[in-house]
Design a protein around this motif. Structure first.
Motif, PDB file in Angstrom:
ATOM      1  N   PHE A 113     -21.995  43.906  -2.869  1.00 25.28           N
ATOM      2  CA  PHE A 113     -21.268  44.077  -1.464  1.00 25.28           C
ATOM      3  C   PHE A 113     -21.148  43.036  -0.577  1.00 25.28           C
ATOM      4  N   THR A 114     -20.138  43.145   0.215  1.00 26.02           N
ATOM      5  CA  THR A 114     -20.064  41.791   1.148  1.00 26.02           C
ATOM      6  C   THR A 114     -20.283  42.876   2.692  1.00 26.02           C
ATOM      7  N   GLN A 115     -20.765  41.946   3.520  1.00 21.92           N
ATOM      8  CA  GLN A 115     -20.900  42.640   4.900  1.00 21.92           C
ATOM      9  C   GLN A 115     -20.675  41.462   5.881  1.00 21.92           C
ATOM     10  N   GLY A 116     -20.318  41.891   7.175  1.00 21.35           N
ATOM     11  CA  GLY A 116     -20.093  41.062   8.307  1.00 21.35           C
ATOM     12  C   GLY A 116     -21.129  40.569   8.843  1.00 21.35           C
ATOM     13  N   ASN A 117     -22.257  41.252   9.041  1.00 23.51           N
ATOM     14  CA  ASN A 117     -23.705  40.984   9.783  1.00 23.51           C
ATOM     15  C   ASN A 117     -24.412  39.849   8.578  1.00 23.51           C
ATOM     16  N   PRO A 118     -25.030  38.978   9.205  1.00 22.91           N
ATOM     17  CA  PRO A 118     -25.941  37.937   8.725  1.00 22.91           C
ATOM     18  C   PRO A 118     -27.301  38.520   8.087  1.00 22.91           C
ATOM     19  N   GLY A 139      -9.224  39.628   0.075  1.00 17.35           N
ATOM     20  CA  GLY A 139     -10.545  39.633   0.915  1.00 17.35           C
ATOM     21  C   GLY A 139     -11.844  39.108   0.177  1.00 17.35           C
ATOM     22  N   ASN A 140     -13.004  39.203   1.068  1.00 18.16           N
ATOM     23  CA  ASN A 140     -14.040  38.757   0.726  1.00 18.16           C
ATOM     24  C   ASN A 140     -14.842  39.533  -0.742  1.00 18.16           C
ATOM     25  N   THR A 141     -14.531  40.826  -0.481  1.00 18.47           N
ATOM     26  CA  THR A 141     -15.091  41.419  -1.855  1.00 18.47           C
ATOM     27  C   THR A 141     -14.275  41.039  -3.105  1.00 18.47           C
ATOM     28  N   ALA A 142     -13.034  41.064  -2.981  1.00 23.35           N
ATOM     29  CA  ALA A 142     -12.304  40.603  -4.306  1.00 23.35           C
ATOM     30  C   ALA A 142     -12.774  39.258  -4.702  1.00 23.35           C
ATOM     31  N   GLY A 185     -23.050  37.768   6.228  1.00 27.94           N
ATOM     32  CA  GLY A 185     -22.376  36.968   7.344  1.00 27.94           C
ATOM     33  C   GLY A 185     -20.830  36.509   7.061  1.00 27.94           C
ATOM     34  N   MET A 186     -20.215  37.613   6.723  1.00 28.90           N
ATOM     35  CA  MET A 186     -18.829  37.571   6.629  1.00 28.90           C
ATOM     36  C   MET A 186     -18.087  37.309   7.761  1.00 28.90           C
ATOM     37  N   ARG A 187     -18.579  37.625   8.932  1.00 27.14           N
ATOM     38  CA  ARG A 187     -18.131  37.715  10.245  1.00 27.14           C
ATOM     39  C   ARG A 187     -18.065  36.165  10.670  1.00 27.14           C
ATOM     40  N   ALA A 219     -13.266  47.922  -4.680  1.00 24.05           N
ATOM     41  CA  ALA A 219     -13.186  48.837  -3.740  1.00 24.05           C
ATOM     42  C   ALA A 219     -12.949  48.396  -2.167  1.00 24.05           C
ATOM     43  N   SER A 220     -12.055  47.601  -2.086  1.00 23.93           N
ATOM     44  CA  SER A 220     -11.781  47.110  -0.902  1.00 23.93           C
ATOM     45  C   SER A 220     -10.110  47.280  -0.650  1.00 23.93           C
ATOM     46  N   PRO A 221      -9.751  47.551   0.517  1.00 25.07           N
ATOM     47  CA  PRO A 221      -8.277  47.645   0.617  1.00 25.07           C
ATOM     48  C   PRO A 221      -7.694  46.165   0.999  1.00 25.07           C
ATOM     49  N   ARG A 222      -8.438  45.128   0.834  1.00 26.64           N
ATOM     50  CA  ARG A 222      -7.852  43.815   1.003  1.00 26.64           C
ATOM     51  C   ARG A 222      -7.836  43.313  -0.338  1.00 26.64           C
ATOM     52  N   LYS A 223      -6.986  42.990  -0.975  1.00 30.00           N
ATOM     53  CA  LYS A 223      -6.791  42.368  -2.495  1.00 30.00           C
ATOM     54  C   LYS A 223      -7.290  40.867  -2.127  1.00 30.00           C
ATOM     55  N   SER A 274     -17.658  46.150  -3.276  1.00 34.05           N
ATOM     56  CA  SER A 274     -17.273  47.007  -1.954  1.00 34.05           C
ATOM     57  C   SER A 274     -17.752  46.377  -1.006  1.00 34.05           C
ATOM     58  N   PRO A 275     -17.014  46.318   0.239  1.00 30.93           N
ATOM     59  CA  PRO A 275     -17.359  45.976   1.536  1.00 30.93           C
ATOM     60  C   PRO A 275     -18.234  47.026   2.243  1.00 30.93           C
ATOM     61  N   VAL A 276     -19.146  46.485   2.923  1.00 27.46           N
ATOM     62  CA  VAL A 276     -20.034  47.604   3.709  1.00 27.46           C
ATOM     63  C   VAL A 276     -19.060  47.859   4.750  1.00 27.46           C
ATOM     64  N   TYR A 277     -18.999  49.141   4.903  1.00 26.35           N
ATOM     65  CA  TYR A 277     -18.417  50.005   6.205  1.00 26.35           C
ATOM     66  C   TYR A 277     -19.462  50.933   6.678  1.00 26.35           C
ATOM     67  N   MET A 278     -19.630  50.663   7.808  1.00 24.65           N
ATOM     68  CA  MET A 278     -20.505  51.554   8.767  1.00 24.65           C
ATOM     69  C   MET A 278     -21.765  51.844   7.843  1.00 24.65           C
ATOM     70  N   GLY A 279     -22.373  50.749   7.318  1.00 24.18           N
ATOM     71  CA  GLY A 279     -23.874  50.560   6.596  1.00 24.18           C
ATOM     72  C   GLY A 279     -23.838  51.198   5.349  1.00 24.18           C
ATOM     73  N   GLN A 280     -22.432  51.468   4.914  1.00 22.61           N
ATOM     74  CA  GLN A 280     -22.437  52.058   3.421  1.00 22.61           C
ATOM     75  C   GLN A 280     -21.214  51.371   2.519  1.00 22.61           C
TER      76      GLN A 280
HETATM   77  C1  LIG Z   1     -14.300  49.910   8.988  1.00 18.61           C
HETATM   78  C2  LIG Z   1     -15.360  48.728   9.008  1.00 18.61           C
HETATM   79  C3  LIG Z   1     -16.719  48.857   9.073  1.00 18.61           C
HETATM   80  C4  LIG Z   1     -17.719  47.846   8.896  1.00 18.61           C
HETATM   81  N1  LIG Z   1     -18.887  48.093   9.083  1.00 18.61           N
HETATM   82  C5  LIG Z   1     -19.748  47.217   8.778  1.00 18.61           C
HETATM   83  C6  LIG Z   1     -21.043  47.355   8.807  1.00 18.61           C
HETATM   84  O1  LIG Z   1     -21.657  48.446   9.259  1.00 18.61           O
HETATM   85  N2  LIG Z   1     -21.861  46.171   8.885  1.00 18.61           N
HETATM   86  C7  LIG Z   1     -21.553  44.963   8.514  1.00 18.61           C
HETATM   87  O2  LIG Z   1     -22.258  43.856   8.510  1.00 18.61           O
HETATM   88  N3  LIG Z   1     -20.161  44.731   8.444  1.00 18.61           N
HETATM   89  C8  LIG Z   1     -19.269  45.647   8.409  1.00 18.61           C
HETATM   90  N4  LIG Z   1     -17.737  45.301   8.390  1.00 18.61           N
HETATM   91  C9  LIG Z   1     -17.460  44.086   7.924  1.00 18.61           C
HETATM   92  C10 LIG Z   1     -17.107  44.143   6.533  1.00 18.61           C
HETATM   93  O3  LIG Z   1     -17.941  44.588   5.763  1.00 18.61           O
HETATM   94  C11 LIG Z   1     -16.956  42.701   6.034  1.00 18.61           C
HETATM   95  O4  LIG Z   1     -15.829  41.904   6.744  1.00 18.61           O
HETATM   96  C12 LIG Z   1     -16.509  42.607   4.547  1.00 18.61           C
HETATM   97  O5  LIG Z   1     -16.792  41.428   3.920  1.00 18.61           O
HETATM   98  C13 LIG Z   1     -14.982  42.992   4.618  1.00 18.61           C
HETATM   99  O6  LIG Z   1     -14.830  42.875   3.082  1.00 18.61           O
HETATM  100  P1  LIG Z   1     -13.238  42.574   2.372  1.00 18.61           P
HETATM  101  O7  LIG Z   1     -12.713  41.319   2.871  1.00 18.61           O
HETATM  102  O8  LIG Z   1     -13.099  42.884   1.043  1.00 18.61           O
HETATM  103  O9  LIG Z   1     -12.415  43.587   3.370  1.00 18.61           O
HETATM  104  C14 LIG Z   1     -16.934  46.544   8.563  1.00 18.61           C
HETATM  105  C15 LIG Z   1     -15.608  46.075   8.198  1.00 18.61           C
HETATM  106  C16 LIG Z   1     -14.936  47.357   8.509  1.00 18.61           C
HETATM  107  C17 LIG Z   1     -13.282  47.216   8.397  1.00 18.61           C
END
Ligand SMILES: Cc1cc2nc3c(=O)[nH]c(=O)nc-3n(C[C@H](O)[C@H](O)[C@H](O)COP(=O)(O)O)c2cc1C
Length: 188
Positions: A126-131, A14-17, A162-164, A8-12, A83-89
């Motif tokens: 889930f994958t998220q940017g924040n560590p 990307g991290n989630t895939a 920590g994906m950031r 459920a990520s737009p990036r085929k 799913s990636p985490v977007y805005m905490g969800q």
């Molecule tokens: C619209 C948007 C919102 C995001 N919100 C968060 C967030 O709330 N917390 C967080 O840790 N990372 C957030 N991120 C970072 C993504 O969760 C992270 O880069 C993730 O691994 C992306 O997955 P993908 O590579 O499959 O696209 C956000 C990224 C985007 C594009």
């Protein structure tokens, strides 16, 4: 064992895939049949709240690519939803998919729900940017509980943080960790 990956990520690429496919790879090595579905390739409309799925035995009446996924889920023993985490969800793509499960998996509301059918196993990842892995823990616990209420047998809720700091495929620690999740799903 038949395991479906729903990405459920737009990036085929990307991290989630990557993490979802590593889980499937681990399962495949243990003899499972696996397939990945990328929501970015599919036309899945949001639930229209028409309650057409509750009338007779038609199931969801929206004629889009979710119909393929209903059939796929019916044949699957286990699902991996990434799913990636977007805005905490979860992402909007993941939420639309989850809402559409209302047509089949809601025991209180669905005439399609089969009381005695074996529960589908489910791995949530889930994958998220924040560590900080605690940052959205309340949300992850809530989401796990919600899928359990939908009568899924939730075998795991995994958050890759920590994906950031760099993409998942560069994280050597994740290779074995993700594959182990997949192999455990088959071997348990
Ligand atoms: C619209 C948007 C919102 C995001 N919100 C968060 C967030 O709330 N917390 C967080 O840790 N990372 C957030 N991120 C970072 C993504 O969760 C992270 O880069 C993730 O691994 C992306 O997955 P993908 O590579 O499959 O696209 C956000 C990224 C985007 C594009």
């Amino acid at each position: 064992m038949n395991i479906m990956g729903f990405i459920a990520s737009p990036r085929k690429a990307g991290n989630t895939a990557w993490v979802a496919n590593k889980i499937l790879e681990g399962a495949k090595e243990q003899g499972a049949e696996t397939q990945s579905w990328y929501f970015s390739d599919l036309d899945i409309k949001p639930c229209q709240s028409c309650y057409g799925c509750k009338e007779g035995n038609r199931g969801c009446i929206i004629n889009d690519d979710m119909q393929q996924l209903y059939n796929t889920i019916a044949d699957a023993d286990a699902l991996v939803l990434g799913s990636p985490v977007y805005m905490g969800q979860m992402s909007a793509q993941a939420k639309i998919f989850t809402d559409r499960l209302f047509a089949q998996f809601s025991p209180r509301f669905s005439p399609h729900f089969k009381e005695n059918a074996a529960k589908k196993k489910l791995i949530l990842v889930f994958t998220q940017g924040n560590p900080d892995s605690d940052m959205f823990q309340v949300y992850f616990d809530y989401t796990k509980n919600m899928f359990q209420l939908l009568e899924f047998d939730v075998k795991g809720m995994h958050v890759v943080t920590g994906m950031r700091n760099g993409p998942a495929h560069e994280r050597k620690d994740l290779y074995t960790a993700m594959k182990d999740i997949g192999s455990s799903l088959v071997l348990e």
